[in-house]
Enzyme design. Structure first.
Site, mmCIF file in Angstrom:
data_model
loop_
_atom_site.group_PDB
_atom_site.id
_atom_site.type_symbol
_atom_site.label_atom_id
_atom_site.label_comp_id
_atom_site.label_asym_id
_atom_site.label_seq_id
_atom_site.Cartn_x
_atom_site.Cartn_y
_atom_site.Cartn_z
ATOM 1 N N CYS A 198 0.829 -1.216 0.000
ATOM 2 C CA CYS A 198 0.000 0.000 0.000
ATOM 3 C C CYS A 198 0.866 1.269 0.000
ATOM 4 O O CYS A 198 1.542 1.527 -0.985
ATOM 5 C CB CYS A 198 -0.991 -0.044 1.167
ATOM 6 S SG CYS A 198 -2.295 1.205 1.027
ATOM 7 N N HIS A 242 -3.817 -5.146 -0.096
ATOM 8 C CA HIS A 242 -3.394 -5.636 1.217
ATOM 9 C C HIS A 242 -3.423 -7.160 1.245
ATOM 10 O O HIS A 242 -4.470 -7.739 1.511
ATOM 11 C CB HIS A 242 -4.319 -5.072 2.306
ATOM 12 C CG HIS A 242 -4.113 -3.614 2.533
ATOM 13 N ND1 HIS A 242 -3.207 -3.135 3.447
ATOM 14 C CD2 HIS A 242 -4.654 -2.536 1.931
ATOM 15 C CE1 HIS A 242 -3.211 -1.810 3.415
ATOM 16 N NE2 HIS A 242 -4.083 -1.417 2.504
ATOM 17 N N GLU A 278 -2.380 -9.062 3.473
ATOM 18 C CA GLU A 278 -2.713 -9.522 4.836
ATOM 19 C C GLU A 278 -4.208 -9.485 5.106
ATOM 20 O O GLU A 278 -4.671 -10.000 6.119
ATOM 21 C CB GLU A 278 -1.942 -8.684 5.867
ATOM 22 C CG GLU A 278 -2.474 -7.285 6.136
ATOM 23 C CD GLU A 278 -2.094 -6.228 5.093
ATOM 24 O OE1 GLU A 278 -1.606 -6.609 4.009
ATOM 25 O OE2 GLU A 278 -2.310 -5.026 5.364
#
Lengths: 254, 219
Positions: free
Chosen positions: B84, B199, B201
């Site tokens: 990001c 993202h 994650e």
């Protein structure tokens, strides 16, 4: 292209997921970590946790739940309920929340929204707006606070615009007169707000069928739909909902 | 000092728990350290450079902690994953706050032009670009995608939340792109470095697969 999102909402109190009708008559719907994992496996695009006790005594319990969920479920988590100060936002983000939803405090102290967005970024600040149709005002939908008990005199559409100008990165619009009723989202309200702002909006309150989810996107102009009861009691799985929406011409993550 | 397999650079901007938890999940045998210590970043075998919030603040906080040099060293010398704002900061300049970046790559960070963006139904496209969007992988002359896309189908959806995107001066570094509604670079790669706008994650199994690939990557 970007998919529309389905967000199951977990109302949490005393460490359990519950669901009520018009904010009353709470029924137990399971352990938050187990429910979160189940929804993740079914393909939920995000999860929203609302602490509906909103009293400070079991705030620690909620943080613990968020920590546990965040260690096991790798999709975005939004947490709201009783968020009063910038410090509350920080604690929730540190526990593993990706976004924090601010409701009553946004009305009582709009500067808190501005401060939180400036400090943590608009991407993690969701403003939740509870609105009800009213007859005695020069506008159609009024903002309510305190779980729908207090009228504010604010026009929901104007309020939405104001919150975005202060840094809200997303809006969660709950139709108070529809919440828990299963008669469908308030699409005219959502459409009015969606047209007025540039940020994504989440439709909430009233979903009772898969067609309601489709209507929330197509008629209401929502970017995401939030629902609790139709998923909690196993009427539909998230996967079934997504397939139905995709068949109806809505781009989904399948 | 104990061995550090993966250092997650912490410059005080937001929550890094998700990133570290996801790394621990895909590599339970590795040591994952969230750190704002330049020495630890220099000693780590791999470096993850995440970020959220506004880029000018991120650069300021990075410098306030004296992390610029160790991050630049890692970006040039060891397996490095930007996420990001951690991707955006690698470029020369951002429209966000008219800020200078770290300048590892030539190019600009630009804002989505909200007012002009519509989908195929004529609906207004919102900014931030928030949600699950498809990543199209760029293949090389031998029709092979980058090692970090291994086990991930072309066109897989990842989770995004951002208002700015990178526009590299040289498109040769683009290894993934996304449409909103125009194509923008959503992943770059060069030598030991890989960086993504989405993202991983927060991108369920696809994101965990990418992190798994990074943890085992031998560039």
């Amino acid at each position: 292209m970007l998919a529309k999102r389905i967000i199951p909402c977990l109302d949490v109190t005393a460490g359990r997921v519950v669901k009520g009708i018009n904010f009353l008559e709470l029924r137990d719907a399971g352990d938050p970590v187990e429910v979160a994992k189940r929804y993740d496996e079914q393909g939920a695009d995000e999860l929203t946790f609302l602490d509906i006790t909103a009293s400070s005594d079991n705030r620690g319990l909620l943080l613990h739940i968020i920590e546990e969920v965040a260690a096991q479920v790798f999709i975005p988590l939004t947490v709201g309920g009783g968020v009063r100060e910038v410090e509350d936002v920080r604690r929730l983000l540190n526990a593993g929340a990706d976004k924090v939803s601010i409701n009553t405090t946004a009305v009582l102290n709009p500067k808190m929204v501005q401060d939180a967005a400036a400090r943590f970024g608009s991407q993690c600040i969701v403003v939740a707006i509870d609105a009800k149709k009213v007859e005695n005002q020069p506008f159609e939908w009024e903002v309510f606070t305190h779980g729908g008990r207090k009228a504010t005199g604010l026009d929901a559409v104007k309020w939405a615009e104001h919150m975005v100008s202060l840094g809200a990165g997303e809006l969660l619009i709950t139709s108070m007169d529809r919440d828990g009723t299963k008669i469908g989202f308030n699409n005219p309200l959502n459409r009015a707000i969606s047209n007025a702002v540039d940020v994504p909006i989440i439709a909430s309150g009233g979903a009772g069928s898969l067609q309601h989810l489709v209507d929330g996107i197509k008629l209401g102009g929502a970017d995401a739909v939030l629902a609790a009861s139709i998923f909690h009691y196993g009427e539909y799985t998230i996967q079934e909902a997504k397939e139905f929406m995709q068949k109806n011409g809505i781009e989904m993550r399948l | 000092m104990r061995k550090i397999d993966i250092a997650v650079v912490d410059y005080g901007m937001g929550n890094l728990r998700s990133v570290s938890k996801a790394l621990e999940h895909v590599a339970p045998e590795k040591s994952v350290l969230v750190t704002s210590c330049p020495d630890e970043i220099s000693k780590a075998e791999r470096v993850v450079f995440p970020g959220q919030g506004a880029m000018p603040d991120c650069i300021r906080e990075l410098d306030a902690r004296g992390l610029r040099e160790s991050v630049l060293f890692a970006a040039h010398n060891k397996p490095f994953l930007g996420i990001c704002i951690g991707l955006q900061m690698l470029f020369e300049h951002s429209e966000e706050g008219d800020a200078a970046g770290l300048g590892v790559f030539q190019g600009q960070v630009k804002r989505f032009a909200a007012a002009d963006m519509h989908d195929e139904h004529g609906e207004k496209l919102k900014v931030p670009h928030m949600g699950w969007n498809q990543v199209y992988q760029v293949v090389d002359s031998e029709n092979a995608a980058h090692a970090l896309w291994q086990g991930i189908e072309n066109g897989t959806r990842f989770y995004y939340v951002h208002s700015y995107y990178v526009a590299p001066a040289d498109q040769v570094i683009t290894t993934g792109y996304t449409r909103y509604p125009s194509e923008f670079t959503s992943a770059i790669a060069q030598n030991n470095l890989f960086a993504v706008q989405f993202h991983p994650e927060k991108s369920a199994t696809a994101g965990l697969q990418l992190l798994h690939n990074f943890v085992n990557w031998q560039p």
